[in-house]
Design an enzyme around this catalytic site. Sequence first.
Site, short mmCIF file in Angstrom:
data_model
loop_
_atom_site.label_atom_id
_atom_site.label_comp_id
_atom_site.label_asym_id
_atom_site.label_seq_id
_atom_site.Cartn_x
_atom_site.Cartn_y
_atom_site.Cartn_z
N TYR A 241 10.18 0.01 4.59
CA TYR A 241 9.43 -0.59 3.50
C TYR A 241 8.04 0.03 3.40
O TYR A 241 7.48 0.51 4.39
CB TYR A 241 9.32 -2.11 3.70
N GLU A 242 7.49 -0.05 2.20
CA GLU A 242 6.22 0.61 1.89
C GLU A 242 5.07 0.11 2.75
O GLU A 242 4.07 0.81 2.94
CB GLU A 242 5.90 0.41 0.41
N SER A 243 5.16 -1.09 3.27
CA SER A 243 4.10 -1.65 4.09
C SER A 243 4.03 -1.04 5.48
O SER A 243 3.14 -1.38 6.27
CB SER A 243 4.28 -3.17 4.20
N GLY A 244 4.95 -0.15 5.81
CA GLY A 244 4.93 0.51 7.11
C GLY A 244 5.97 0.00 8.08
O GLY A 244 6.01 0.41 9.24
N GLY B 172 4.36 3.15 -4.26
CA GLY B 172 4.67 4.41 -3.57
C GLY B 172 5.74 5.22 -4.26
O GLY B 172 6.29 6.15 -3.68
#
Length: 254
Positions: free
Chosen positions: A51-54, A131
């Site tokens: 996921y884009e949050s890492g 992203g």
Amino acid sequence: MSTPLTSSELLSVVASRELASRRTVFAGIGLPTLATELARLTVAPDIEVVYESGVCGAHPSRLPETIADAVLVTDAEAVIPMPVLFGCVLQGGHIDVGFLGAAQIDRWGSLNTSVIGDWDSPSVRLPGSGGGVEVMANSREVFVVMRRHHPRSFTAELDFCTTPGPDRALAEGIRPLGAGVTRVVTELGILAREGVGEELRLVAVHPGVTVDRVRAATGWDLRVAGTVAEVPPPTRDELRLLREDVDPDRVYLR
């Protein structure tokens, strides 16, 4: 099953099947999340979701409502800073499939998630890129799921190009890593292409949908594969898993 099939369920089930044999998926929130979680329970049990949050290797106990939802962190394989995620994981070529949604798409697979209408005075203002640009440029391929298939969403000219596909990027002198959009799942069927230099073409339709209907709902002269398959409808088991295990609270199913 007694409850009628919804468009969201159809899209999620069909999109989940496309993830068979894929290993790493960069999942957007919404229908891509639904499809990815269903794939984990069916065709891709070893899939690693990023996921884009890492968050890498997410194993959420329930569906996340945003990329920052704390449920993503619990039991995840790793949580890394976003600069590392984008600079090393994505740009390092470690993502098999970027799974995105969009408001508009063109024949080459470029996406609009910014505005509908004129930029200075749009009829609808959308969330923007997030992203998406990096996912498009660096994933080996990109899958897109679209809730609506009509000429304003499948358009010859995007109202705004938020996320350029590799064909458009190459025209600007930029060489992306991946093939761009290779699969688009819609309420009418599946569009596909192999990569740079190819337009999206119709390869499959849902039961009861004709090729002429899909072409009429597309804002450009849609190419059609020599043989157009019929998509198998969702099975009882797929719907049960989706409704009872993946999204029992109807976070995204509607």
